[in-house]
Design a protein around this motif. Structure first.
Motif, short mmCIF file in Angstrom:
data_model
loop_
_atom_site.label_atom_id
_atom_site.label_comp_id
_atom_site.label_asym_id
_atom_site.label_seq_id
_atom_site.Cartn_x
_atom_site.Cartn_y
_atom_site.Cartn_z
N VAL A 36 -58.05 25.91 77.83
CA VAL A 36 -58.77 26.68 76.82
C VAL A 36 -57.76 27.43 75.95
CG1 VAL A 36 -60.89 27.04 78.13
CG2 VAL A 36 -58.99 28.63 78.42
N ALA A 37 -58.18 27.67 74.71
CA ALA A 37 -57.34 28.48 73.82
C ALA A 37 -57.70 29.94 74.03
CB ALA A 37 -57.60 28.06 72.38
N ARG A 38 -56.72 30.74 74.36
CA ARG A 38 -56.99 32.18 74.53
C ARG A 38 -56.74 32.87 73.19
NH1 ARG A 38 -53.47 30.83 78.77
NH2 ARG A 38 -54.41 30.76 80.85
N LEU A 39 -57.76 32.91 72.37
CA LEU A 39 -57.57 33.40 71.00
C LEU A 39 -58.50 34.57 70.69
CD1 LEU A 39 -57.12 29.99 69.14
CD2 LEU A 39 -55.37 31.72 69.56
N LYS A 40 -58.51 35.55 71.58
CA LYS A 40 -59.46 36.65 71.42
C LYS A 40 -59.30 37.38 70.09
CE LYS A 40 -61.46 40.50 73.93
NZ LYS A 40 -61.50 41.23 75.20
N LEU A 41 -58.04 37.56 69.69
CA LEU A 41 -57.79 38.29 68.44
C LEU A 41 -58.42 37.56 67.26
CD1 LEU A 41 -56.27 40.86 67.59
CD2 LEU A 41 -54.29 39.45 67.09
N VAL A 42 -58.32 36.23 67.29
CA VAL A 42 -58.89 35.42 66.21
C VAL A 42 -60.42 35.52 66.26
CG1 VAL A 42 -59.04 33.08 65.27
CG2 VAL A 42 -56.90 33.88 66.29
N ARG A 43 -60.97 35.47 67.48
CA ARG A 43 -62.44 35.57 67.62
C ARG A 43 -62.93 36.92 67.09
NH1 ARG A 43 -61.54 33.71 72.89
NH2 ARG A 43 -62.25 35.67 73.80
N ILE A 44 -62.20 37.97 67.46
CA ILE A 44 -62.60 39.31 66.99
C ILE A 44 -62.59 39.35 65.47
CG2 ILE A 44 -61.92 41.74 66.89
CD1 ILE A 44 -60.82 41.40 69.75
N ALA A 45 -61.48 38.86 64.89
CA ALA A 45 -61.34 38.89 63.43
C ALA A 45 -62.49 38.11 62.79
CB ALA A 45 -60.00 38.30 63.02
N VAL B 160 -39.85 43.99 69.74
CA VAL B 160 -40.58 45.14 69.19
C VAL B 160 -41.69 44.66 68.25
CG1 VAL B 160 -40.38 47.18 67.72
CG2 VAL B 160 -38.65 46.73 69.46
N ALA B 161 -41.34 43.74 67.36
CA ALA B 161 -42.32 43.28 66.37
C ALA B 161 -43.48 42.54 67.03
CB ALA B 161 -41.62 42.37 65.35
N MET B 162 -43.16 41.72 68.00
CA MET B 162 -44.20 40.86 68.58
C MET B 162 -44.97 41.54 69.71
SD MET B 162 -42.14 37.24 68.59
CE MET B 162 -43.46 36.19 69.15
N MET B 163 -44.31 42.38 70.48
CA MET B 163 -44.94 42.86 71.72
C MET B 163 -45.43 44.30 71.67
SD MET B 163 -44.75 40.01 73.05
CE MET B 163 -45.72 40.41 74.46
N LEU B 164 -44.91 45.10 70.73
CA LEU B 164 -45.28 46.52 70.74
C LEU B 164 -46.79 46.75 70.58
CD1 LEU B 164 -43.61 49.01 71.27
CD2 LEU B 164 -43.51 49.43 68.81
N PRO B 165 -47.45 46.03 69.66
CA PRO B 165 -48.90 46.26 69.52
C PRO B 165 -49.66 46.00 70.82
CG PRO B 165 -48.10 44.92 67.71
CD PRO B 165 -46.98 45.02 68.69
N THR C 210 -47.06 35.64 67.92
CA THR C 210 -47.51 37.03 68.08
C THR C 210 -49.03 37.07 68.25
OG1 THR C 210 -45.70 37.79 66.70
CG2 THR C 210 -47.51 39.33 67.02
N VAL C 211 -49.72 36.36 67.35
CA VAL C 211 -51.20 36.34 67.44
C VAL C 211 -51.61 35.76 68.78
CG1 VAL C 211 -53.29 35.31 66.44
CG2 VAL C 211 -51.49 36.18 64.94
N LEU C 212 -50.98 34.67 69.17
CA LEU C 212 -51.34 34.01 70.44
C LEU C 212 -51.08 34.93 71.64
CD1 LEU C 212 -52.27 31.46 71.88
CD2 LEU C 212 -49.93 30.62 71.81
N MET C 213 -49.90 35.56 71.66
CA MET C 213 -49.53 36.38 72.82
C MET C 213 -50.38 37.64 72.92
SD MET C 213 -45.43 35.77 72.73
CE MET C 213 -44.92 36.56 74.22
N ILE C 214 -50.65 38.25 71.79
CA ILE C 214 -51.52 39.45 71.84
C ILE C 214 -52.93 39.03 72.25
CG2 ILE C 214 -52.58 41.28 70.45
CD1 ILE C 214 -49.95 41.49 68.93
N SER C 215 -53.37 37.91 71.69
CA SER C 215 -54.72 37.42 72.03
C SER C 215 -54.87 37.17 73.51
CB SER C 215 -54.98 36.09 71.31
OG SER C 215 -55.23 36.31 69.96
N GLU C 216 -53.91 36.48 74.09
CA GLU C 216 -54.10 36.11 75.50
C GLU C 216 -53.99 37.33 76.43
OE1 GLU C 216 -51.34 32.93 75.82
OE2 GLU C 216 -49.62 34.20 76.23
#
Lengths: 504, 258
Positions: B231-240, B72-77, B212-218
């Motif tokens: 490649v690093a799939r870090l979209k969330l980090v790029r957005i931030a 729930v904590a990691m995947m719900l978002p 969590t950051v990695l999984m949501i990002s990818e």
């Protein structure tokens, strides 16, 4: 240096128009370059979209010439990742990305033209198919097989069949129209602007969005398919599919006209989005930046804020009015007159909605076959009641709902078609399948969701209200293709839905 | 057609609130549900006795509860996009039901995975109690899986937002199928990343946050042609990063204008 884009039909649209003669010569030089050269015709086409690795049509290796399309040598994977398959469709980035794309191509063409002792201020001409005196026909310079000096004409392509699929290339009106010019909102809706707005839906942090903006839907998508045309599912026009469209030199003149329409829309006082996520482009939402190769081996990375107006780019169009309808200044007032509510004159013409609510749907997914399909959209009582109530309660400050038909998850591989949509036998719009193959690909930008079409049917509902027939239980929706769909071709529609949008 | 701004905001607030609560419980870790406890018997090496002791000290239901909270904590978002998709295509009075069916079916797939994963976690703890060897093993597998075309295929499939029926049982079935398939592709893409924090002898809260950051990002990245991609799939980090830079620039230019 200032650059002015002129009408391609000047001097009869033949090679007597120096803009077209220089264009042809420069295209010829770009076509002589290798695929992996960023200044080649092929590399630029791949920036828009490509099917180079694909076997069978429309794979680039299966395209009958002219032009003779190469599939080797490929640039490095990192170069492909940076530049290729960038085209922005079904997005509010549609117009700005294509503006930058035209400017980058022009830079290469102009460099060649200057090298051939041509004009230093040369600019792409536009094909104004809305112009008078037969300008809806493709300029003749694109249909002759040789240049004035007898050499092969680089503007001529074999796969260009036109709306009747017989090689006679012109733009038929209808279905093509410039009605989007009456819109007043870039993203969103109001009485003069059906969803998703003139420029397209906002592109969010996550992928998605498969609905074209109004400029993109008509004329852009329809012109693509009309120019390309269709013979069979292994033989259709280059312009009909985004993965091969930019191989045809007419592509760029079509897009010049689309860009002219955007410029004209702005010149009438309509604003582009002011949100940072539009101005700063896809990088702001974590996606690949718009990147174009430029002469001299440099890369131009840009965002919508860099191409927001033509003035900042030192560009202009010779004519921003010709063939384009005037803005509809009192669309809401006109609607209220139709609804016999002439007393309501205190209206906010810019009133719009922020989103919709499902109020009906058909029961099963459909397969589009042969000459068309009909389905029954069942109106859900609670939602449909709200539409009724919005008419009952309408006042100067309570505007009746707008109603939309949504044709969802349209998937298949044959883009070369236009669908006419009717509700209760009344025409409500045309949509083109341009981009369907790419949006149906699970590895593509849309994750295999296919296309989704949104058609405003408020007018149909207003008619029902005026006839006291708003208590209907269902609406009959017909989807009729312009070209008969081959029996071995699978084109499916996930669902046909009905939405209401409260106007505030 | 998009939902009203209010409806979209409501979905975000509800999902993120539940996520926040799950994180608080996880970090509080009542009854040590997030870790494997040992005693001198279980630390003595693999044997029937130590396995039984390990199970006695770490009841399966307790470990599965921890796993559920972690899901729930990691995947719900990550499910916000799919929930919005479902609500857009559901009648207003069916939105809560449809979204709940989807989330439950999705979580059911993760819970089945959790049963297998729990035995793997216990087995690794039996073989290497309080050791970094299991983390090194799982981390190695994660690295290979991370760049593989198979993982990319799972991520691509996770982008599939299908058409769903609007009426009655057919709508429920379509949404249940969507939830299950979405869960399958999600497990396929992230099973080993989810396992990694659980086999760490310590620091698994930090690892969970990073995963969590990695999984949501990818899952936010656009689909790609499946191939080996380093490649690093870090979209969330790029957005931030970009949002922060653009925000700072706008503040700076505003202050300069004054």
């Amino acid at each position: 240096m200032n650059y002015t884009r002129n009408n391609a039909w000047n001097n009869g649209g033949s090679f007597n128009n120096p803009d077209l003669l220089w264009y042809a010569k420069a295209v010829g030089v770009m076509q002589s370059r290798k695929l992996n050269d960023p200044g080649s015709w092929w590399f630029f086409a791949a920036i828009h979209g490509e099917y180079i690795g694909q076997t069978g049509f429309p794979g680039w290796g299966s395209i009958p010439g002219p032009p003779a399309v190469p599939t080797t040598p490929l640039p490095a994977q990192s170069v492909q990742d940076m530049f290729w398959n960038q085209c922005q469709h079904q997005s509010w980035f549609f117009a700005p990305w294509h503006r930058g794309y035209l400017i980058a191509l022009e830079a290469f063409l102009r460099q060649i033209i200057i090298g051939l002792n041509g004009p230093a201020n040369w600019a792409l001409p536009y094909w104004n198919y809305f112009g008078p005196n037969g300008e809806n026909k493709i300029p003749p310079a694109f249909t002759v097989t040789t240049l004035p000096d007898g050499s092969p004409n680089p503007l001529y392509v074999k796969l260009r069949y036109g709306p009747q699929n017989n090689g006679n290339v012109y733009i038929a009106m209808p279905p093509v129209n410039a009605a989007c010019m009456t819109n007043t909102v870039y993203t969103g809706s109001n009485a003069a602007t059906p969803r998703p707005g003139f420029g397209g839906p906002a592109t969010g942090f996550s992928h998605g969005g498969s609905t074209s903006g109004n400029l993109e839907n008509n004329p852009h998508n329809l012109v693509h398919v009309q120019v390309g045309g269709f013979i069979s599912n292994s033989n259709y026009g280059l312009m009909s599919d985004p993965g091969i469209a930019a191989l045809d030199p007419i592509f760029y003149l079509h897009h010049c006209n689309i860009d002219r329409m955007w410029a004209a829309w702005n010149a009438r006082g309509n604003s582009n989005p002011a949100q940072a996520n539009w101005l700063n482009g896809p990088q702001a939402i974590g996606q690949r930046a718009f990147a174009m190769p430029m002469p001299g081996g440099t890369t131009w990375t840009y965002a919508p804020k860099d191409v927001n107006s033509l003035t900042q780019l030192n560009y202009s169009y010779a004519n921003l009015q010709e063939g384009l309808p005037q803005q509809q200044v009192n669309a809401l007032h006109q609607r209220m007159i139709k609804l016999d509510r002439k007393d309501m004159d205190i209206m906010n013409e810019q009133a719009g909605g922020s989103g919709g609510e499902l109020i009906g749907a058909n029961k099963e997914s459909l397969r589009l076959t042969g000459k068309g399909t009909t389905t029954s959209v069942i109106c859900e009582s609670a939602g449909w009641k709200k539409v009724n109530e919005s008419f009952m309660k309408s006042s100067a400050n309570a505007i009746p709902d707008q109603v939309y038909l949504q044709i969802e998850n349209v998937k298949g591989n044959l883009d070369a078609n236009i669908l006419e949509v009717k509700v209760n036998e009344k025409h409500v719009g045309y949509v083109s399948l341009f981009g369907m193959r790419k949006s149906s690909d699970p590895t593509g930008h849309h994750g295999g969701a296919g296309l989704t079409f949104l058609l405003e049917i408020t007018d149909v509902v207003d008619d029902l209200h005026m006839k006291n027939q708003l208590n209907v239980e269902n609406l009959q929706v017909s989807i009729v293709p312009a070209n008969e769909i081959p029996s071995d071709e699978q084109i499916t529609v996930g669902r046909v839905s009905l939405y209401r949008e409260a106007v505030q | 057609m998009k939902l009203t701004n209010f409806s979209e905001r409501t979905i975000h607030v509800i999902v993120l609130s539940i996520t926040l609560i799950a994180w608080i419980v996880l970090l509080y870790n009542p009854g040590n549900i997030m870790g494997v406890e040992h005693c001198h018997v279980s630390m003595a090496g693999p044997s029937v006795n130590s396995w039984e002791m390990l199970l006695a000290m770490n009841p399966l239901e307790s470990l599965l509860l921890g796993w559920f909270l972690m899901v729930v904590a990691m995947m719900l978002p990550k499910l916000i996009g799919a929930i919005v998709h479902i609500c857009e295509r559901s009648f207003t009075h069916k939105r809560v039901l449809h979204a709940s069916v989807f989330v439950l079916c999705y979580c059911a797939v993760w819970m089945l995975t959790g049963v297998v994963s729990t035995f793997i976690i216990l087995g690794l703890n039996l073989l290497w109690p309080m050791s970094y060897v299991p983390a090194a093993l799982v981390g190695g597998i994660a690295l290979v899986w991370q760049f593989s075309p198979w993982k990319q295929r799972m991520l691509n499939n996770g982008h599939d937002h299908p058409a769903i029926a609007a009426f009655g049982g057919k709508a429920i079935l379509d949404i249940a199928r969507f939830g299950i398939l979405h869960g399958v592709w999600c497990v396929g893409a992230g099973w080993v990343l989810m396992l990694f924090p659980m086999v760490l002898p310590e620091g698994h809260n930090v690892a969970m946050l990073l995963m969590t950051v990695l999984m949501i990002s990818e899952h936010m990245e656009n689909p790609e042609v499946p191939r080996w991609r380093f490649v690093a799939r870090l979209k969330l980090v790029r957005i931030a990063r970009y949002q922060l830079v653009f925000w700072w620039k706008s503040i700076y230019f505003k202050s300069m204008a004054k």
